[in-house]
Design a protein around this motif. Structure first.
Motif, PDB file in Angstrom:
ATOM      1  N   ASN A 319      52.662  41.448  33.505  1.00 40.53           N
ATOM      2  CA  ASN A 319      52.544  39.997  33.320  1.00 40.53           C
ATOM      3  C   ASN A 319      51.261  39.440  33.936  1.00 40.53           C
ATOM      4  OD1 ASN A 319      55.092  40.022  32.068  1.00 40.53           O
ATOM      5  ND2 ASN A 319      56.136  39.729  34.033  1.00 40.53           N
ATOM      6  N   ASN A 320      50.158  40.127  33.677  1.00 44.86           N
ATOM      7  CA  ASN A 320      48.830  39.708  34.152  1.00 44.86           C
ATOM      8  C   ASN A 320      48.658  39.817  35.663  1.00 44.86           C
ATOM      9  OD1 ASN A 320      47.650  39.112  31.660  1.00 44.86           O
ATOM     10  ND2 ASN A 320      48.528  37.046  31.619  1.00 44.86           N
ATOM     11  N   GLU A 321      49.609  40.421  36.363  1.00 45.10           N
ATOM     12  CA  GLU A 321      49.466  40.665  37.794  1.00 45.10           C
ATOM     13  C   GLU A 321      49.077  42.120  38.000  1.00 45.10           C
ATOM     14  OE1 GLU A 321      52.358  37.453  40.034  1.00 45.10           O
ATOM     15  OE2 GLU A 321      53.072  39.503  39.715  1.00 45.10           O
ATOM     16  N   LEU A 322      47.918  42.328  38.597  1.00 42.84           N
ATOM     17  CA  LEU A 322      47.383  43.669  38.814  1.00 42.84           C
ATOM     18  C   LEU A 322      47.642  44.096  40.250  1.00 42.84           C
ATOM     19  CD1 LEU A 322      45.596  46.034  37.703  1.00 42.84           C
ATOM     20  CD2 LEU A 322      43.628  44.800  38.663  1.00 42.84           C
ATOM     21  N   TYR A 323      48.265  45.269  40.409  1.00 40.59           N
ATOM     22  CA  TYR A 323      48.512  45.853  41.726  1.00 40.59           C
ATOM     23  C   TYR A 323      47.560  47.035  41.906  1.00 40.59           C
ATOM     24  CZ  TYR A 323      52.916  43.236  41.830  1.00 40.59           C
ATOM     25  OH  TYR A 323      53.884  42.245  41.827  1.00 40.59           O
ATOM     26  N   LEU A 324      46.766  46.995  42.964  1.00 39.63           N
ATOM     27  CA  LEU A 324      45.817  48.059  43.269  1.00 39.63           C
ATOM     28  C   LEU A 324      46.280  48.773  44.539  1.00 39.63           C
ATOM     29  CD1 LEU A 324      42.577  45.925  42.714  1.00 39.63           C
ATOM     30  CD2 LEU A 324      43.431  47.709  41.167  1.00 39.63           C
ATOM     31  N   LEU A 325      46.516  50.075  44.429  1.00 39.80           N
ATOM     32  CA  LEU A 325      46.986  50.880  45.565  1.00 39.80           C
ATOM     33  C   LEU A 325      45.807  51.635  46.155  1.00 39.80           C
ATOM     34  CD1 LEU A 325      49.380  51.917  47.261  1.00 39.80           C
ATOM     35  CD2 LEU A 325      49.683  53.726  45.546  1.00 39.80           C
ATOM     36  N   HIS A 326      45.543  51.422  47.437  1.00 35.44           N
ATOM     37  CA  HIS A 326      44.384  52.016  48.098  1.00 35.44           C
ATOM     38  C   HIS A 326      44.763  53.309  48.821  1.00 35.44           C
ATOM     39  CE1 HIS A 326      41.768  48.401  47.568  1.00 35.44           C
ATOM     40  NE2 HIS A 326      42.950  47.816  47.473  1.00 35.44           N
ATOM     41  N   ALA A 327      43.746  54.088  49.180  1.00 40.70           N
ATOM     42  CA  ALA A 327      43.963  55.416  49.774  1.00 40.70           C
ATOM     43  C   ALA A 327      44.731  55.344  51.087  1.00 40.70           C
ATOM     44  CB  ALA A 327      42.624  56.117  49.974  1.00 40.70           C
ATOM     45  N   ASP A 328      44.588  54.266  51.835  1.00 37.58           N
ATOM     46  CA  ASP A 328      45.326  54.148  53.097  1.00 37.58           C
ATOM     47  C   ASP A 328      46.734  53.595  52.888  1.00 37.58           C
ATOM     48  OD1 ASP A 328      44.862  51.492  52.527  1.00 37.58           O
ATOM     49  OD2 ASP A 328      43.753  51.058  54.375  1.00 37.58           O
ATOM     50  N   HIS A 330      47.617  50.619  51.448  1.00 33.35           N
ATOM     51  CA  HIS A 330      47.822  49.171  51.336  1.00 33.35           C
ATOM     52  C   HIS A 330      47.624  48.710  49.895  1.00 33.35           C
ATOM     53  CE1 HIS A 330      43.371  48.496  51.466  1.00 33.35           C
ATOM     54  NE2 HIS A 330      43.688  47.360  50.860  1.00 33.35           N
ATOM     55  N   LEU A 331      48.180  47.541  49.590  1.00 34.70           N
ATOM     56  CA  LEU A 331      48.135  46.971  48.246  1.00 34.70           C
ATOM     57  C   LEU A 331      47.212  45.761  48.184  1.00 34.70           C
ATOM     58  CD1 LEU A 331      51.789  46.785  46.790  1.00 34.70           C
ATOM     59  CD2 LEU A 331      49.864  48.086  45.867  1.00 34.70           C
ATOM     60  N   THR A 332      46.538  45.639  47.037  1.00 34.58           N
ATOM     61  CA  THR A 332      45.862  44.403  46.656  1.00 34.58           C
ATOM     62  C   THR A 332      46.548  43.897  45.396  1.00 34.58           C
ATOM     63  OG1 THR A 332      43.733  45.148  47.534  1.00 34.58           O
ATOM     64  CG2 THR A 332      43.686  43.356  45.933  1.00 34.58           C
ATOM     65  N   MET A 333      46.835  42.599  45.336  1.00 30.85           N
ATOM     66  CA  MET A 333      47.459  42.023  44.144  1.00 30.85           C
ATOM     67  C   MET A 333      46.584  40.906  43.599  1.00 30.85           C
ATOM     68  SD  MET A 333      51.373  40.683  43.588  1.00 30.85           S
ATOM     69  CE  MET A 333      51.160  39.176  44.540  1.00 30.85           C
ATOM     70  N   CYS A 334      46.271  40.988  42.297  1.00 31.35           N
ATOM     71  CA  CYS A 334      45.399  40.006  41.657  1.00 31.35           C
ATOM     72  C   CYS A 334      46.099  39.390  40.452  1.00 31.35           C
ATOM     73  CB  CYS A 334      44.087  40.647  41.207  1.00 31.35           C
ATOM     74  SG  CYS A 334      43.133  41.422  42.550  1.00 31.35           S
ATOM     75  N   GLN A 335      46.052  38.066  40.361  1.00 28.21           N
ATOM     76  CA  GLN A 335      46.637  37.341  39.222  1.00 28.21           C
ATOM     77  C   GLN A 335      45.519  36.960  38.266  1.00 28.21           C
ATOM     78  OE1 GLN A 335      50.037  36.372  38.596  1.00 28.21           O
ATOM     79  NE2 GLN A 335      49.121  35.924  36.599  1.00 28.21           N
ATOM     80  N   TYR A 336      45.573  37.539  37.040  1.00 24.78           N
ATOM     81  CA  TYR A 336      44.508  37.294  36.069  1.00 24.78           C
ATOM     82  C   TYR A 336      44.623  35.887  35.475  1.00 24.78           C
ATOM     83  CZ  TYR A 336      41.563  37.516  31.940  1.00 24.78           C
ATOM     84  OH  TYR A 336      40.600  37.252  30.994  1.00 24.78           O
ATOM     85  N   SER A 337      43.468  35.284  35.289  1.00 25.21           N
ATOM     86  CA  SER A 337      43.399  33.983  34.621  1.00 25.21           C
ATOM     87  C   SER A 337      42.096  33.899  33.838  1.00 25.21           C
ATOM     88  CB  SER A 337      43.471  32.841  35.641  1.00 25.21           C
ATOM     89  OG  SER A 337      43.258  31.603  34.997  1.00 25.21           O
ATOM     90  N   SER A 338      42.199  33.379  32.625  1.00 22.01           N
ATOM     91  CA  SER A 338      40.991  33.174  31.811  1.00 22.01           C
ATOM     92  C   SER A 338      40.464  31.759  31.940  1.00 22.01           C
ATOM     93  CB  SER A 338      41.308  33.476  30.335  1.00 22.01           C
ATOM     94  OG  SER A 338      42.346  32.631  29.876  1.00 22.01           O
ATOM     95  N   LEU A 339      41.140  30.945  32.765  1.00 25.76           N
ATOM     96  CA  LEU A 339      40.742  29.546  32.934  1.00 25.76           C
ATOM     97  C   LEU A 339      39.641  29.420  33.986  1.00 25.76           C
ATOM     98  CD1 LEU A 339      44.299  27.924  32.996  1.00 25.76           C
ATOM     99  CD2 LEU A 339      42.756  28.153  31.039  1.00 25.76           C
ATOM    100  N   VAL A 340      38.625  28.656  33.650  1.00 27.40           N
ATOM    101  CA  VAL A 340      37.530  28.437  34.587  1.00 27.40           C
ATOM    102  C   VAL A 340      38.003  27.625  35.780  1.00 27.40           C
ATOM    103  CG1 VAL A 340      35.238  27.407  34.874  1.00 27.40           C
ATOM    104  CG2 VAL A 340      35.832  28.575  32.733  1.00 27.40           C
ATOM    105  N   VAL A 341      38.887  26.677  35.513  1.00 31.07           N
ATOM    106  CA  VAL A 341      39.347  25.798  36.594  1.00 31.07           C
ATOM    107  C   VAL A 341      40.315  26.513  37.534  1.00 31.07           C
ATOM    108  CG1 VAL A 341      39.005  23.672  35.278  1.00 31.07           C
ATOM    109  CG2 VAL A 341      41.176  24.906  35.090  1.00 31.07           C
ATOM    110  N   ALA A 342      40.920  27.610  37.079  1.00 36.15           N
ATOM    111  CA  ALA A 342      41.839  28.391  37.926  1.00 36.15           C
ATOM    112  C   ALA A 342      41.544  29.865  37.704  1.00 36.15           C
ATOM    113  CB  ALA A 342      43.284  28.063  37.586  1.00 36.15           C
ATOM    114  N   PRO A 343      40.440  30.363  38.280  1.00 38.99           N
ATOM    115  CA  PRO A 343      40.018  31.742  38.017  1.00 38.99           C
ATOM    116  C   PRO A 343      40.968  32.768  38.641  1.00 38.99           C
ATOM    117  CG  PRO A 343      38.672  30.780  39.734  1.00 38.99           C
ATOM    118  CD  PRO A 343      39.552  29.681  39.225  1.00 38.99           C
TER     119      PRO A 343
END
Length: 444
Positions: A319-328, A330-343
């Motif tokens: 659902n446009n939420e990207l989970y990035l798993l790092h070598a140590d 820990h997680l990074t979570m990014c919410q995708y948006s195509s809107l300039v006003v809410a990148p």
């Protein structure tokens, strides 16, 4: 004269301790030989005794003391071991009683762990019949406190795979398994039979197959009805997409390069609905190929907030939420948006939340990092993560990842790290790879 004798005595007294030592050592031997002689005289005629060669008598005289001493030492040690085992048993029971009586949950957990550690330390030297029962009680108590469940894993492929194989990705499609070998970069196809899974040796998907020159680095299930027809889709590090299915030669396409990257040394890909997401650590980018149209120019996932991607070992998107798993781990979570006003916005790190009694809403303490992440679809949308050293699969809720359950084999398989896993959500089955062995077990 008496004084002279008393003055001369010390001069020879230095020999007395040595004489005492030899006397101490040989006196029992003399008694044994005398006893042996008396015994032989009683049970054997005198003529028979006289006929025994001197060498034989000497050998008997040598062996008998050794046997006598050995038997004595054995019973002495045995008695000592039995006594020590009783002491250890009493101490273990005291630890068990202490654990049972603890009212604080964390103190109770610590007490049960102390009992297991004590048994680990002492059982190698001293054993007692109740040790395994105590160990079982302690382990079960810890599992209840830590919310650990044990699927009954069985070997999926009899005899395992070749010794040179290391499974680094597993994909389950219908009743079949597709296994990516990290050493050769080829995909193995395992078909379900009445005897379990069997390798299909005619399957082509990897270096040496038509159109495929580089080792494959990642695989995904390919949706039914998508063009071209395939069971799985694979990726090589230079941006070649490979579509594979049984009884067919693979088909290949090349990812269209974005303006700012030549797509070399790619690290993996995921799929959400019909869109492909390509992990490009060299360009510190994730590229989106909408509707999996690899001939079109991709879209850059991030906005002006870009997390470091060089150490990302796996990723997952839903659902446009990207989970990035790092070598140590820990997680990074990014919410995708195509809107300039809410990148697009990222949160790093995303803490793992503990939910167990007495540890609610604290950060989950991990002994080892995770290496793979999988999305579990509805009706239970959630995350599964692999912890290789413990061969465990952790279950978390989505968004703020909150611990639900740890799934772990009752015993470690092959004394190696887990190298891949997947989940069949329909049949509720885990698949777990440890090097060149693959296991499966129903989710409890």
């Amino acid at each position: 004269g008496d004084q002279a004798e008393s003055e001369q005595q010390p001069a020879g007294s230095n020999k007395h301790p040595i004489g005492n030592i030899f006397g101490f050592l040989f006196r029992p031997l003399i008694f044994i030989l005398q006893g042996l002689s008396t015994l032989l005289e009683r049970i054997l005629p005198k003529e028979t005794i006289e006929s025994i060669p001197n060498k034989t008598m000497a050998l008997i005289a040598l062996i008998v003391p050794i046997v006598v001493v050995s038997v004595s030492v054995f019973f002495y040690i045995r008695r000592g071991v039995d006594t020590q085992s009783q002491v250890i048993y009493r101490q273990a029971m005291e630890l068990a009683v202490k654990a049972q009586s603890e009212t604080d949950l964390l103190e109770k957990r610590s007490a049960w762990q102390n009992l297991l550690d004590y048994l680990d330390t002492t059982e190698t030297l001293y054993s007692f019949p109740e040790a395994q029962e105590l160990r079982g009680v302690a382990q079960q108590s810890l599992d209840e406190i830590d919310v650990v469940k044990h699927p009954e894993f069985k070997p999926a492929i009899s005899g395992g795979l070749g010794a040179s194989v290391e499974v680094i990705r597993i994909v389950s499609v219908d009743d079949d398994l597709y296994l990516l070998d990290g050493n050769s970069g080829s995909v193995l196809h395992a078909e379900w039979t009445d005897q379990g899974y069997a390798i299909n040796n005619t399957f082509q998907c990897g270096p040496g197959s038509p159109g495929v020159s580089k080792p494959l680095i990642d695989i995904l299930p390919w949706p039914v009805g998508f063009d071209p027809m395939a069971s799985i889709v694979a990726l090589d590090p230079d941006g070649t997409i490979v579509y594979c299915q049984p009884n067919q030669e693979p088909k290949t396409e090349k990812l269209t390069q974005p303006v700012s990257s030549d797509l070399t040394d790619l690290a993996g890909f995921v799929m959400d609905e019909s869109n492909l997401y390509i992990l490009d650590p060299t360009a510190n980018a994730v590229w989106i190929y909408w509707n999996s149209e690899v001939a079109d120019q991709p879209t850059y996932f991030f906005g002006d907030q870009v997390p470091p991607l060089g150490d990302v070992v796996d990723m997952m998107i839903v659902n446009n939420e990207l989970y990035l798993l790092h070598a140590d781990g820990h997680l990074t979570m990014c919410q995708y948006s195509s809107l300039v006003v809410a990148p697009t916005r990222c949160e790093e790190p995303v803490p793992y939340i503990d939910s167990r009694p007495a540890r609610e809403n604290t950060s989950l303490v991990l002994e080892y990092p995770f290496t793979q992440i999988i999305y579990n679809p509805p009706p239970d949308p959630s995350l599964f993560l692999l912890q290789p050293e413990s061969q465990s699969i952790y279950h978390f809720s989505l968004r703020s990842p909150t611990f639900q359950t740890q799934y772990k084999p009752l015993k470690l398989w092959n004394e190696g790290d887990a190298t891949a896993f997947t989940v069949d959500p329909n049949d509720r089955i885990f698949f777990l790879a440890v090097g060149n062995y693959v296991y499966y077990g129903r989710i409890p």
